[in-house]
Each structure stands twice: as C-alpha cells, then as structure tokens.
Design an enzyme around this catalytic site. Structure first.
Site, PDB file in Angstrom:
ATOM      1  N   SER A 121     -27.648  13.713  -1.812  1.00  0.00           N
ATOM      2  CA  SER A 121     -27.097  11.766  -1.450  1.00  0.00           C
ATOM      3  C   SER A 121     -27.436  11.250  -1.847  1.00  0.00           C
ATOM      4  CB  SER A 121     -25.430  11.774  -0.381  1.00  0.00           C
ATOM      5  OG  SER A 121     -25.917  11.466   0.405  1.00  0.00           O
ATOM      6  N   LYS A 143     -27.690   8.842   5.972  1.00  0.00           N
ATOM      7  CA  LYS A 143     -27.426   7.596   4.582  1.00  0.00           C
ATOM      8  C   LYS A 143     -27.772   6.818   5.122  1.00  0.00           C
ATOM      9  CE  LYS A 143     -23.806   9.836   3.260  1.00  0.00           C
ATOM     10  NZ  LYS A 143     -24.063  10.968   1.810  1.00  0.00           N
TER      11      LYS A 143
END
Length: 188
Positions: free
Chosen positions: A42, A83
């Site tokens: 990701s 993230k």
C-alpha cells in the site's frame, strides 16, 4: 577462598551489566523507538513489502503530525498500519482529476510522480471529498484526527475505507529504512 569470592564478584558484575543493558534496551524500545516491518504494497513505490523501519515514538508526544509524515498507527482491524498523513485538523480535503486540494489550494505530491507516470488508464487517486467518506464530517477534519492514505492509491486501505485516524492511535512517525541493507535510506 579469595579466588572464589573474586569469581562471585565477577559473576555478579556481569549479571548487573546484563540486567542494566536489557533494562535500557526495553526502555528505548517501549518509550522511544521500535522497529516495524512494512506488510503489503500500500505504500509502494515509497516503501516495499518487507522493508524494516525505525518508528520514532517520542516525536508526537512533544509535537503534532505534519502533512506528508509517514506514520504508524493502530488500525481498527487490530493491526498496525503505515500510511502518509494527507489531511490535518481543520483541513478541507478533495481529490479531483488526480489532484489533491487542501483548503481549496492544489497541493503537489512529488512522492507520487513515479506512479503517475506509469498510469496508462484512469487516475491514480479517484475523485472524492471528505463528506464522501463520512457525511458527518461536513468537509472539515475535526480536532484530534488526521486523514491518511497509502502512496499506492489504487491498492491501499486507508482513511477512504477505515475513516479518520485518531491522533491517540498514532504510535509514531518513520522515515528510516534499515533493512535490507541494500535499501538503507531516509524516505520522504
């Protein structure tokens, strides 16, 4: 007898030294820094699956997250996610035609340039506004929360799916890859 006392003292000194070393290591790991492994794709191309990084746990105890920091946080699935912070408290946020707008201003994301140049069809980041994520947000990120996204926008489970991240759930920020040795670097 004197030799036996000397051996006992030496053994005790080594034991104390090892106990102190373990205590210091535990304090550093629990309160200051901890390693983490990137699990998944990701955050590609910035971070690769399996990269090992150091998480700075004290930075946000004395400061606030900054836009584009790479953070590690406790996600709702009882996992730690890694993230990038995109939106901060008080921000309005929108994506339109693969362009990030914060508070109505277009914002460059140079860390996405490599991915955007490879896209032959569609956009890297689909269009959305904050109230598309949660109608209660009224387009403004509330105090105490951040909006996070993975760099691999098409394949990232991030605030678009799990909602805003409570700053209390952030473990720390990270920018140092220490393993594999061939990839040691500071990422931005």
């Amino acid at each position: 007898m004197e030799k036996q006392v000397k051996e006992k003292n030496e053994l005790w000194e080594w034991t104390k030294a090892l106990l102190i070393a373990f205590a210091i290591a535990a304090i550093i790991r629990y309160f200051l820094f901890t390693p983490i492994a990137v699990d998944g794709e990701s955050m590609m191309p910035t971070l690769e699956d399996g990269d090992r990084m150091i998480v700075n746990k004290i930075g946000y105890k004395i400061g606030e997250p900054k836009r584009f920091d790479i953070v590690v946080f406790h996600a709702p699935e009882k996992k730690n996610y890694i993230k990038r912070v995109i939106g901060l408290p008080g921000d309005t946020l929108e994506y339109k035609n693969d362009q990030l707008y914060i508070n109505g201003e277009p914002i460059d994301e140079p860390y996405l340039d490599a991915y955007k140049s490879e896209i032959t069809e569609g956009t890297l980041t689909e269009d959305f506004k904050l109230n598309d994520i949660d109608v209660n947000l009224k387009d403004v990120i509330p105090e105490g929360y951040v909006f996070v996204m993975g760099d691999n926008r098409r394949y990232s489970k991030d605030s678009r799916h799990i909602g805003l991240v409570d700053q209390k759930e952030i473990i720390g920020n990270t920018s140092l890859i220490f393993w594999p040795f061939s990839d040691i670097k500071i990422v931005k």
